[in-house]
Design a protein around this motif. Structure first.
Motif, PDB file in Angstrom:
ATOM      1  N   ASP A 197       4.452 -13.076  -9.366  1.00 44.49           N
ATOM      2  CA  ASP A 197       4.807 -13.393 -10.452  1.00 44.49           C
ATOM      3  C   ASP A 197       6.144 -12.889 -10.849  1.00 44.49           C
ATOM      4  O   ASP A 197       6.463 -13.590 -12.149  1.00 44.49           O
ATOM      5  CB  ASP A 197       3.464 -14.490 -11.669  1.00 44.49           C
ATOM      6  CG  ASP A 197       3.209 -12.956 -12.053  1.00 44.49           C
ATOM      7  OD1 ASP A 197       3.220 -11.756 -11.086  1.00 44.49           O
ATOM      8  OD2 ASP A 197       2.946 -13.013 -12.636  1.00 44.49           O
ATOM      9  N   LYS A 198       6.760 -11.851 -10.759  1.00 46.11           N
ATOM     10  CA  LYS A 198       7.580 -10.891 -11.319  1.00 46.11           C
ATOM     11  C   LYS A 198       9.006 -11.866 -11.169  1.00 46.11           C
ATOM     12  O   LYS A 198       9.740 -11.305 -11.939  1.00 46.11           O
ATOM     13  CB  LYS A 198       7.577  -9.562 -10.079  1.00 46.11           C
ATOM     14  CG  LYS A 198       6.091  -8.946 -10.937  1.00 46.11           C
ATOM     15  CD  LYS A 198       5.323  -8.250 -11.872  1.00 46.11           C
ATOM     16  CE  LYS A 198       3.930  -8.013 -12.078  1.00 46.11           C
ATOM     17  NZ  LYS A 198       3.408  -8.174 -13.496  1.00 46.11           N
ATOM     18  N   GLU A 243      -3.020 -16.417  -6.589  1.00 44.03           N
ATOM     19  CA  GLU A 243      -1.946 -15.326  -7.378  1.00 44.03           C
ATOM     20  C   GLU A 243      -0.697 -17.204  -7.189  1.00 44.03           C
ATOM     21  O   GLU A 243       0.229 -17.159  -8.475  1.00 44.03           O
ATOM     22  CB  GLU A 243      -1.427 -13.855  -6.971  1.00 44.03           C
ATOM     23  CG  GLU A 243      -2.206 -13.318  -7.222  1.00 44.03           C
ATOM     24  CD  GLU A 243      -1.378 -11.840  -6.769  1.00 44.03           C
ATOM     25  OE1 GLU A 243      -0.401 -11.578  -6.663  1.00 44.03           O
ATOM     26  OE2 GLU A 243      -2.700 -10.795  -7.213  1.00 44.03           O
ATOM     27  N   VAL A 244      -0.428 -17.640  -6.276  1.00 43.20           N
ATOM     28  CA  VAL A 244       0.079 -18.559  -5.968  1.00 43.20           C
ATOM     29  C   VAL A 244      -0.195 -19.290  -6.727  1.00 43.20           C
ATOM     30  O   VAL A 244       0.600 -20.736  -7.770  1.00 43.20           O
ATOM     31  CB  VAL A 244       0.156 -19.366  -4.439  1.00 43.20           C
ATOM     32  CG1 VAL A 244       1.106 -20.083  -4.559  1.00 43.20           C
ATOM     33  CG2 VAL A 244       1.184 -18.104  -3.443  1.00 43.20           C
ATOM     34  N   HIS A 284       9.226 -25.047   1.000  1.00 42.63           N
ATOM     35  CA  HIS A 284       8.594 -25.669   0.498  1.00 42.63           C
ATOM     36  C   HIS A 284       7.537 -26.023   0.994  1.00 42.63           C
ATOM     37  O   HIS A 284       6.318 -26.100   0.089  1.00 42.63           O
ATOM     38  CB  HIS A 284       9.710 -26.826  -0.336  1.00 42.63           C
ATOM     39  CG  HIS A 284       8.832 -27.986  -0.565  1.00 42.63           C
ATOM     40  ND1 HIS A 284       9.343 -27.471  -1.751  1.00 42.63           N
ATOM     41  CD2 HIS A 284       8.942 -29.421  -0.780  1.00 42.63           C
ATOM     42  CE1 HIS A 284       8.836 -29.097  -2.781  1.00 42.63           C
ATOM     43  NE2 HIS A 284       8.512 -29.752  -1.624  1.00 42.63           N
ATOM     44  N   HIS A 285       7.473 -26.842   1.702  1.00 44.99           N
ATOM     45  CA  HIS A 285       5.765 -27.576   2.290  1.00 44.99           C
ATOM     46  C   HIS A 285       5.240 -26.520   2.460  1.00 44.99           C
ATOM     47  O   HIS A 285       3.545 -27.336   2.203  1.00 44.99           O
ATOM     48  CB  HIS A 285       6.204 -28.169   3.573  1.00 44.99           C
ATOM     49  CG  HIS A 285       5.371 -28.820   4.116  1.00 44.99           C
ATOM     50  ND1 HIS A 285       4.638 -30.643   3.634  1.00 44.99           N
ATOM     51  CD2 HIS A 285       4.329 -29.206   5.203  1.00 44.99           C
ATOM     52  CE1 HIS A 285       3.902 -30.247   4.428  1.00 44.99           C
ATOM     53  NE2 HIS A 285       3.492 -30.040   5.678  1.00 44.99           N
ATOM     54  N   PHE A 286       5.225 -25.467   3.095  1.00 44.23           N
ATOM     55  CA  PHE A 286       4.331 -24.301   2.891  1.00 44.23           C
ATOM     56  C   PHE A 286       3.968 -24.357   1.304  1.00 44.23           C
ATOM     57  O   PHE A 286       2.027 -24.044   1.411  1.00 44.23           O
ATOM     58  CB  PHE A 286       4.932 -22.610   3.674  1.00 44.23           C
ATOM     59  CG  PHE A 286       3.914 -22.060   3.409  1.00 44.23           C
ATOM     60  CD1 PHE A 286       2.713 -21.173   4.293  1.00 44.23           C
ATOM     61  CD2 PHE A 286       4.043 -20.543   2.548  1.00 44.23           C
ATOM     62  CE1 PHE A 286       1.886 -20.989   4.187  1.00 44.23           C
ATOM     63  CE2 PHE A 286       3.023 -19.449   2.316  1.00 44.23           C
ATOM     64  CZ  PHE A 286       2.297 -19.408   3.247  1.00 44.23           C
ATOM     65  N   PHE A 287       4.391 -23.997   0.276  1.00 43.35           N
ATOM     66  CA  PHE A 287       3.164 -23.939  -0.909  1.00 43.35           C
ATOM     67  C   PHE A 287       3.113 -25.323  -1.365  1.00 43.35           C
ATOM     68  O   PHE A 287       2.155 -25.470  -2.616  1.00 43.35           O
ATOM     69  CB  PHE A 287       4.716 -23.468  -1.445  1.00 43.35           C
ATOM     70  CG  PHE A 287       5.060 -21.884  -1.870  1.00 43.35           C
ATOM     71  CD1 PHE A 287       4.397 -20.916  -2.240  1.00 43.35           C
ATOM     72  CD2 PHE A 287       6.174 -21.411  -1.325  1.00 43.35           C
ATOM     73  CE1 PHE A 287       4.376 -19.356  -1.760  1.00 43.35           C
ATOM     74  CE2 PHE A 287       6.405 -20.293  -0.965  1.00 43.35           C
ATOM     75  CZ  PHE A 287       5.308 -18.941  -1.724  1.00 43.35           C
ATOM     76  N   GLU A 288       3.806 -26.445  -0.599  1.00 41.66           N
ATOM     77  CA  GLU A 288       3.252 -28.166  -0.935  1.00 41.66           C
ATOM     78  C   GLU A 288       1.884 -27.936  -0.888  1.00 41.66           C
ATOM     79  O   GLU A 288       1.552 -27.983  -1.463  1.00 41.66           O
ATOM     80  CB  GLU A 288       4.286 -28.309  -0.907  1.00 41.66           C
ATOM     81  CG  GLU A 288       3.793 -30.248  -0.747  1.00 41.66           C
ATOM     82  CD  GLU A 288       4.708 -31.092  -0.374  1.00 41.66           C
ATOM     83  OE1 GLU A 288       5.004 -32.370  -1.095  1.00 41.66           O
ATOM     84  OE2 GLU A 288       4.354 -31.012   0.705  1.00 41.66           O
ATOM     85  N   GLN A 289       1.115 -27.173   0.161  1.00 43.62           N
ATOM     86  CA  GLN A 289       0.340 -27.460   1.191  1.00 43.62           C
ATOM     87  C   GLN A 289      -0.865 -26.302   0.008  1.00 43.62           C
ATOM     88  O   GLN A 289      -2.244 -27.191  -0.669  1.00 43.62           O
ATOM     89  CB  GLN A 289       0.071 -26.747   2.365  1.00 43.62           C
ATOM     90  CG  GLN A 289       1.030 -27.809   3.458  1.00 43.62           C
ATOM     91  CD  GLN A 289       0.697 -27.312   4.597  1.00 43.62           C
ATOM     92  OE1 GLN A 289       1.576 -26.609   5.035  1.00 43.62           O
ATOM     93  NE2 GLN A 289       0.199 -27.892   5.690  1.00 43.62           N
ATOM     94  N   ILE A 290      -0.605 -25.777  -0.448  1.00 48.95           N
ATOM     95  CA  ILE A 290      -1.455 -24.649  -1.097  1.00 48.95           C
ATOM     96  C   ILE A 290      -1.647 -24.727  -2.995  1.00 48.95           C
ATOM     97  O   ILE A 290      -2.382 -25.378  -3.222  1.00 48.95           O
ATOM     98  CB  ILE A 290      -0.390 -22.974  -1.383  1.00 48.95           C
ATOM     99  CG1 ILE A 290      -0.713 -22.563  -0.294  1.00 48.95           C
ATOM    100  CG2 ILE A 290      -1.338 -21.909  -2.749  1.00 48.95           C
ATOM    101  CD1 ILE A 290       0.463 -20.984   0.056  1.00 48.95           C
TER     102      ILE A 290
END
Length: 602
Positions: free
Chosen positions: A48-49, A112-113, A135-141
């Protein structure tokens, strides 16, 4: 006895030097990667830095995973080619242990995500263009935010993974190492030790007395150890339910399917559609009885050969036929098939100590290798096109997607392999030299459909009911499991449980019940392939391009969205009804051939 590997011509062995040129190169990478994984813990607390830090940590996370896959592939495939070589057993074990350390090192990543939040992530993507590719990788998380725990809890679950999976490992050891099946005498007076490997082959004998003898002897062991098998299965089911509850899912099924973003209605639609079409299976079973000339068909007769026509292909003939049939996809697909066949992607022949069965493997930075144990049979021709389907799926995906989206789940995987099988069936039926050959091919297709769509849905229904029973406080005793399985088997096959007492123990020998809602995907995959294959063979160029788009998509979108772009909506029963229509059409054709007497005298 199979030959030592040294006696097999090099051209029939996969070339793992393309992965690592030497064992020493593997060892050097293992040492470097071990150090990198150990240092990865230092990345905790940086996500988050800034946008740049998020990108750096994410790319480190994926880069180490990519290197680990390649490391594991070399070690595991070296081990699979001859499992008697302890050196490669050790390398594989080292790779597995390093995977565990990687999981521990990055236990912080998803928590953390999620702590970062979607709003902050969107801010970061505005300032760092490269993040948009993830984008889709983080969307899944983020879609799993209600089910990812704190870092401490995630670490606890990661550390408990071995304990939670111990019942499954106990089953594997009991079933593969400790159990010794009886020795029976075959119809020639020869003593034969029953094994997992030859059980079905023996049931395919034309000697009914032998089939009965093998069947009863095989299941006598499962009857003897039914209470132990019940305990390993019960503990595994409890583990699935515990994990689901811990992660705040309503059920183990929801938890398992959420990993692929498959709605539970896909499962329910499958079971409902199969039940609606069970009369077709009963009709086929009745036809089997007629062809075999039996007054009382038993479960040990369902694998018996209906045709004695010898459809055989040597390996070179199979390669030629596969290339000819798969050319229907177009030049791009054909070029990659030729590479696979000519550049030593395939480990072909049986050798002493080689892993049994067949698979397609490899990693992002390797060829999509295939392991076979070749025999000159029709089944092996189908195995070749099946595994080639997987390898082409992997190849197209890896060529067209970055590493982050270069994988795909079993839900999509089985479609690529069985579409090839369906295209092969149509081609061979079209080319059949006479009615007897056509009879053999129709029998092969109907048995494949029976074994994949009907049988795997039977397994799926049993799996669902035992998970629900445990969640509701039912104790999964051997008696409970026996009764449930026998009832379901009678529903599916239409053969009474009283006349087939051994079948109640079949659940005990099925390893897939330890895989956590895996089997339904075999059934959906085969049915989807039955729907898609005619589009490839008889559809437009746009249909073929849509299918290739699916092969190239990997995990760049959710599975249902990926396959929808190939023209298939798996949230509706249309594709299943279409598959059953093909089954009925070919069943009718076999019935017509029987009416003509084609089955008589082989």
């Amino acid at each position: 006895m199979s030959d030592n590997r040294a006696h097999i011509d090099e051209k029939y062995q996969w070339d793992l030097r393309t992965v690592f040129p030497t064992d020493q190169a593997w060892k050097e990478e293992f040492a470097d990667l071990s150090q990198a994984v150990a240092e990865a813990k230092d990345l905790s607390g940086l996500l988050d830095k800034s946008a740049q830090k998020l990108l750096e940590v994410t790319e480190s996370y994926l880069a180490l995973s990519r290197r680990l896959e390649k490391l594991y592939v070399y070690a595991s495939m070296k081990n699979d080619q001859d499992t008697t070589v302890s050196y490669y057993q050790e390398l594989e074990s080292k790779a597995v242990n390093l995977y565990a350390k990687y999981g521990e090192a990055f236990a912080f990543f998803e928590p953390e995500v999620l702590a970062l939040g979607e709003e902050k992530f969107q801010e970061f993507t505005q300032s760092e263009e490269k993040l948009k590719g993830y984008h889709h990788f983080f969307e899944q998380i983020f879609s799993q935010k209600d089910h990812v725990l704190s870092q401490i809890e995630e670490e606890l679950l990661a550390n408990a993974r071995e304990i939670l999976g111990s019942a499954s490992e106990t089953f594997e050891i009991l079933d593969n190492a400790d159990i010794r099946f009886p020795i029976i005498t075959d119809n020639k007076g020869k003593e034969v030790e029953i094994t997992h490997g030859n059980f079905i082959t023996l049931l395919e004998s034309s000697d009914r007395d032998l089939r009965k003898k093998v069947y009863e002897a095989y299941y006598s062991l499962y009857e003897q150890f039914q209470h132990t098998y019940a305990k390993t299965l019960q503990t595994t089911v409890k583990s699935h339910n515990f994990s689901a509850k811990t992660r705040h899912y309503t059920s183990a099924r929801q938890a398992a399917m959420a990993g692929n973003h498959i709605p539970e209605r896909v499962y329910d639609i499958l079971v409902t559609a199969v039940h609606r079409h069970l009369p077709l299976l009963h009709r086929y079973i009745k036809l089997r009885q007629e062809i075999l000339g039996l007054s009382d068909l038993k479960m040990y007769d369902v694998y018996a050969p209906l045709s004695h026509k010898d459809l055989s292909f040597n390996y070179e003939q199979a390669l030629t036929k596969a290339q000819e049939v798969l050319a229907v996809y177009g030049r791009d697909y054909s070029e990659r098939v030729k590479r696979a066949f000519n550049e030593r992607w395939i480990d072909v022949h049986v050798n002493k100590g080689k892993r049994s069965g067949a698979y397609s493997g490899g990693s992002y930075d390797t060829n999509a290798f295939m392991l076979l144990n070749w025999q000159d049979t029709l089944d092996n021709l189908y195995t070749l096109v099946h595994e080639t389907g997987h390898s082409m799926h992997s190849t197209f995906t890896r060529e067209n997607q970055p590493y982050v989206y270069a994988d795909y789940g079993i839900f999509l995987a089985e479609i690529a392999s069985t579409t090839n099988e369906n295209i092969m069936t149509e081609t061979l039926l079209k080319e059949a030299a006479d009615d007897k050959e056509r009879f053999a091919l129709l029998n092969h297709y109907l048995d494949s459909f029976k074994g994949t769509v009907f049988r795997q849905t039977h397994f799926a229904e049993f799996e669902q009911q035992i998970h629900e029973a445990d969640a509701n406080g039912e104790v999964l005793t051997s008696q409970y499991l026996n009764n449930l399985y026998a009832d379901l088997n009678e529903t599916y096959y239409g053969l009474s449980k009283e006349d087939n007492p051994e079948i109640q123990y079949e659940w005990a020998r099925i390893p897939h019940f330890y895989y956590n809602y895996y089997v339904y995907q075999y059934a959906t995959g085969f049915a989807a392939a039955s729907y898609l294959a005619p589009k490839i063979s008889h559809g437009s160029q746009a249909d073929k391009e849509a299918y290739l788009h699916y092969l190239k998509a990997g995990s760049s979108d959710y599975p249902l969205e990926v396959i929808a772009k190939a023209g298939l909506d798996m949230t509706k029963s249309d594709y299943l009804d279409s598959a059953f229509a093909v089954f009925e059409e070919r069943l009718q054709e076999l019935e017509d051939l029987v009416a003509k007497g084609v089955h008589l005298n082989g």
